[in-house]
Design an enzyme around this catalytic site. Structure first.
Site, PDB file in Angstrom:
ATOM      1  N   ASP A  31       0.870  -1.171   0.000  1.00 57.98           N
ATOM      2  CA  ASP A  31       0.000   0.000   0.000  1.00 57.98           C
ATOM      3  C   ASP A  31       0.912   1.227   0.000  1.00 57.98           C
ATOM      4  O   ASP A  31       2.115   1.122   0.274  1.00 57.98           O
ATOM      5  CB  ASP A  31      -0.889  -0.051   1.248  1.00 57.98           C
ATOM      6  N   ASP A  48      -0.197   5.121   0.986  1.00 58.77           N
ATOM      7  CA  ASP A  48      -0.474   6.055   2.086  1.00 58.77           C
ATOM      8  C   ASP A  48      -0.518   5.318   3.418  1.00 58.77           C
ATOM      9  O   ASP A  48      -1.273   4.362   3.586  1.00 58.77           O
ATOM     10  CB  ASP A  48      -1.820   6.752   1.868  1.00 58.77           C
ATOM     11  N   ASP A  81      -1.599  -0.843   5.899  1.00 64.31           N
ATOM     12  CA  ASP A  81      -1.816  -0.297   7.241  1.00 64.31           C
ATOM     13  C   ASP A  81      -3.283  -0.254   7.656  1.00 64.31           C
ATOM     14  O   ASP A  81      -3.597   0.303   8.701  1.00 64.31           O
ATOM     15  CB  ASP A  81      -1.238   1.123   7.326  1.00 64.31           C
TER      16      ASP A  81
END
Length: 212
Positions: free
Chosen positions: A10, A12, A168
């Site tokens: 991922d 961001d 995250d």
């Protein structure tokens, strides 16, 4: 940790701390339409499901679809110009990517950020370390759809058995599940351990170099 041929990340909250620039761009769009601005912590909770959902959450309740479209357009234009004002890789990320490449690993990024911004940020910050960068577009549905992961696997020339997904958020956990990939959740991003565990996370990184 198990050794993989391909590492799909991922963006961001995982590789880049983009929160301040996202918040500034959201508030620029809101301010341009005389809407109340949002705190950085509110924007932290809003991100993860693509930019349209981000703006839907940021605007006042009851805002029309047409007005949301206008706010989103303003956000996109502003963010493309200001996406790196305060954005930086998290501590240890550059060392991690450098070491993975030195070991001959393939690296991809699959993000819910719109595709142009995903590619621009990956090029600017990571250069040749990232082999494939894919964001949301008309042809790639946003996560938790497996579209982005499947396209990354195709471009990298590997199977799901040879790859892992690192993110995250709860969206990342579900994306990995939908793509038949194991998921490793990071603890330096936009969601905390308790939230991630409640959403099915079972393997964690407290710092990037643990992945090695």
């Amino acid at each position: 940790m198990k050794d993989y041929k391909a590492y799909i990340f991922d963006l961001d909250g995982t590789l880049l701390n983009t929160l301040d620039d996202l918040a500034a761009s959201v508030n620029y769009a809101l301010g341009s339409m005389a809407m109340p601005v949002r705190t950085v912590d509110e924007v932290r909770r809003f991100v993860g499901n693509g930019v349209r959902k981000l703006m839907e959450r940021a605007v006042p309740e009851g805002t029309s679809e047409t007005t949301i479209d206008e706010a989103l357009s303003t956000f996109r234009s502003y963010y493309l110009l200001h996406s790196s004002d305060n954005t930086r890789p998290y501590d240890g990320i550059m060392e991690l990517l450098r070491e993975l490449k030195s070991r001959g690993k393939l690296i991809a990024v699959v993000s819910n950020k719109f595709d142009a911004a995903t590619k621009e940020l990956c090029s600017q910050y990571f250069g040749s370390y990232v082999d494939v960068a894919i964001g949301e577009s008309d042809t790639v549905a946003r996560k938790p759809s497996p579209d982005g992961i499947n396209e990354a696997l195709r471009l990298l020339g590997v199977s799901s058995a040879e790859a892992v997904y690192i993110g995250d958020s709860d969206v990342d956990i579900l994306t990995a599940k939908n793509s038949d990939l194991p998921c490793i959740s990071v603890l330096w991003g936009f969601r905390d351990r308790d939230f991630l565990i409640a959403n099915g996370a079972s393997e964690f990184l407290e710092n990037p170099l643990q992945l090695l």
